[in-house]
Scaffold this motif. Structure first.
Motif, mmCIF file in Angstrom:
data_model
loop_
_atom_site.group_PDB
_atom_site.id
_atom_site.type_symbol
_atom_site.label_atom_id
_atom_site.label_comp_id
_atom_site.label_asym_id
_atom_site.label_seq_id
_atom_site.Cartn_x
_atom_site.Cartn_y
_atom_site.Cartn_z
ATOM 1 N N LEU A 107 0.760 -1.148 0.164
ATOM 2 C CA LEU A 107 0.011 -0.230 0.169
ATOM 3 C C LEU A 107 1.030 1.058 -0.086
ATOM 4 O O LEU A 107 0.361 2.138 -0.996
ATOM 5 C CB LEU A 107 -0.596 0.185 1.300
ATOM 6 C CG LEU A 107 -2.614 -0.157 1.262
ATOM 7 C CD1 LEU A 107 -2.552 -0.386 2.655
ATOM 8 C CD2 LEU A 107 -2.552 0.399 0.652
ATOM 9 N N ILE A 108 1.562 1.243 0.769
ATOM 10 C CA ILE A 108 2.979 2.603 1.105
ATOM 11 C C ILE A 108 3.504 2.333 -0.370
ATOM 12 O O ILE A 108 3.680 3.416 -1.075
ATOM 13 C CB ILE A 108 3.685 1.946 2.259
ATOM 14 C CG1 ILE A 108 2.948 2.680 3.458
ATOM 15 C CG2 ILE A 108 4.669 3.201 2.394
ATOM 16 C CD1 ILE A 108 1.710 3.405 4.034
ATOM 17 N N LYS A 109 4.210 1.616 -0.752
ATOM 18 C CA LYS A 109 4.754 1.997 -2.217
ATOM 19 C C LYS A 109 4.368 2.237 -3.265
ATOM 20 O O LYS A 109 4.533 2.699 -3.777
ATOM 21 C CB LYS A 109 5.358 0.271 -2.315
ATOM 22 C CG LYS A 109 6.772 -0.006 -1.388
ATOM 23 C CD LYS A 109 6.823 -1.107 -1.884
ATOM 24 C CE LYS A 109 8.271 -1.355 -1.612
ATOM 25 N NZ LYS A 109 8.526 -1.144 -0.588
ATOM 26 N N THR A 110 2.781 1.859 -2.904
ATOM 27 C CA THR A 110 1.806 2.151 -4.059
ATOM 28 C C THR A 110 1.357 3.825 -4.282
ATOM 29 O O THR A 110 1.852 5.087 -5.259
ATOM 30 C CB THR A 110 0.912 1.761 -4.084
ATOM 31 O OG1 THR A 110 0.616 0.131 -4.044
ATOM 32 C CG2 THR A 110 -0.143 1.830 -5.615
ATOM 33 N N VAL A 111 1.445 4.399 -2.956
ATOM 34 C CA VAL A 111 1.283 5.163 -2.452
ATOM 35 C C VAL A 111 2.635 6.125 -3.538
ATOM 36 O O VAL A 111 2.833 7.324 -3.921
ATOM 37 C CB VAL A 111 0.524 6.413 -1.251
ATOM 38 C CG1 VAL A 111 0.854 7.573 -1.128
ATOM 39 C CG2 VAL A 111 -0.642 5.455 -1.239
ATOM 40 N N THR A 112 3.871 6.435 -2.744
ATOM 41 C CA THR A 112 4.984 6.347 -2.732
ATOM 42 C C THR A 112 4.966 6.689 -4.794
ATOM 43 O O THR A 112 5.595 7.503 -4.888
ATOM 44 C CB THR A 112 6.353 5.965 -2.230
ATOM 45 O OG1 THR A 112 6.479 4.752 -3.327
ATOM 46 C CG2 THR A 112 5.843 5.944 -0.511
ATOM 47 N N SER A 113 4.559 6.076 -5.481
ATOM 48 C CA SER A 113 4.729 5.581 -6.910
ATOM 49 C C SER A 113 3.692 6.861 -7.624
ATOM 50 O O SER A 113 3.477 6.974 -8.819
ATOM 51 C CB SER A 113 4.379 4.140 -7.729
ATOM 52 O OG SER A 113 2.793 4.085 -6.890
ATOM 53 N N CYS A 114 2.748 7.556 -6.642
ATOM 54 C CA CYS A 114 1.928 7.985 -7.532
ATOM 55 C C CYS A 114 1.943 9.481 -7.945
ATOM 56 O O CYS A 114 2.977 10.092 -6.776
ATOM 57 C CB CYS A 114 0.105 8.410 -6.613
ATOM 58 S SG CYS A 114 -0.018 6.473 -6.542
#
Length: 308
Positions: A123-130
């Motif tokens: 989840l965190i990695k996904t938000v950091t990729s936005c």
DNA sequence: GGTAGACCTGGACGC
DNA sequence: GCGTCCAGGTCTACC
């Protein structure tokens, strides 16, 4: 000498291919070594952080060996084993079905997508990729590990941080509050991995729930869905639009292309994300060579999709 | 339901 | 070395 775990994979499991199948293998605290084809990965276990070196010395289908830097208890070994199996998607039961609906990947065996040992890290990695280019995502994840925990921040650790600290020390920008909020929701049990991973729960219900989380919009929800092993939706971003134009030859406005892309991948049903993703991955590998040869600090850190 | 603008960071570029 | 522009999804306000 530390503990040594031998983990039995499915017969078609290929360590280098299946680790280097999604960009997260390039993000800290994962450290892929293209020379030795091993991955260094610290994990949280009961007594603290344990550092593992993962490899598959016998080749395809043979055991994955996880060598730890210290001796682990029985329960810690069992916990580490489960985390590693999650990362490597060793329990993916849909490989055969995927190859039936999309025969292009049967020969090479591509099907599994690398992910994190926990849903929270995904989840965190996904938000950091936005809303950032890939080098910024690489930086944010490195700094989260340097600042909070070498094995990636746990929900409890992240929930205790002030948003301003995250912004100043980890370079997460306006995502600061959203990351802390996600951690707090997780700590309070309002994000329940068991429910999200329950195959009895429809993908659409999970998608709707994810959309309600801070920092998670349509792209991020689609991406988290695939990281949960649910491939029935795409995660559409600017890279999808580029792929649609250059690979599928679609034209029109972004809105028109988005609709056409959705229609195009319908033929792959419950596996449409995989079909889409491996087309994209093939394109990257055609430009940069096989993913397992990518040096994380150079090739792996410099990816900027719009410039490929 | 659709759209405009703000939100941040880091890299590229021009001077 | 400095200033400006741009890429990149989500969120809110507004129509």
């Amino acid at each position: 000498m530390g503990s040594r775990l031998s983990i039995s994979p499915p017969p078609d499991f290929d360590f280098a291919r299946d680790v280097c199948s999604y960009g997260y293998f390039l993000l800290m605290p994962n450290e892929w070594d293209p020379t030795t084809q091993r991955m260094r990965r610290p994990l949280h276990v009961e007594s603290g952080v344990a550092v593992f070196t993962l490899s598959q010395p016998g080749g395809r289908g043979k055991p994955v060996i996880a060598s730890c830097d210290r001796t682990l208890s029985r329960s810690e070994q069992s916990d580490a084993r489960a985390q590693i199996r999650r990362m490597l998607q060793m329990d993916d039961t849909g490989v055969g079905a995927f190859h039936k609906v999309d025969r292009r990947w049967k020969k090479g065996g591509r099907a599994r997508l690398f992910r994190s040992p926990t849903l929270f890290e995904d989840l965190i990695k996904t938000v950091t990729s936005c809303n950032v280019t890939w080098p910024s995502t690489v930086n944010m994840n490195r700094r989260l590990c340097e600042t909070i925990s070498p094995a990636f921040p746990t929900p409890a650790q992240l929930s205790r941080r002030k948003p301003q600290t995250l912004r100043a020390r980890c370079g997460v920008g306006y995502r600061d509050q959203r990351l802390v909020d996600l951690a707090r929701l997780h700590v309070r049990g309002e994000i329940d991995p068991a429910w999200l991973e329950d195959p009895g729960v429809p993908d659409d219900d999970v998608y709707k729930f994810l959309l309600g989380l801070p920092g998670i919009g349509p792209y991020a929800a689609g991406n988290v869905l695939q990281l949960l092993g649910r491939y029935s939706r795409l995660a559409i971003d600017t890279e999808t639009i580029r792929h649609a134009k250059t690979y599928l030859g679609l034209t029109g406005t972004d809105r028109q292309i988005t609709r056409a892309v959705e229609a195009h991948y319908e033929q792959f049903g419950a596996h449409k994300f995989r079909s889409y993703w491996f087309e994209l991955w093939d394109f990257y590998e055609a430009k940069r060579g096989p993913a397992w040869t990518w040096e994380p600090r150079t090739t792996g850190a410099s990816f900027t999709a719009s410039k490929l």
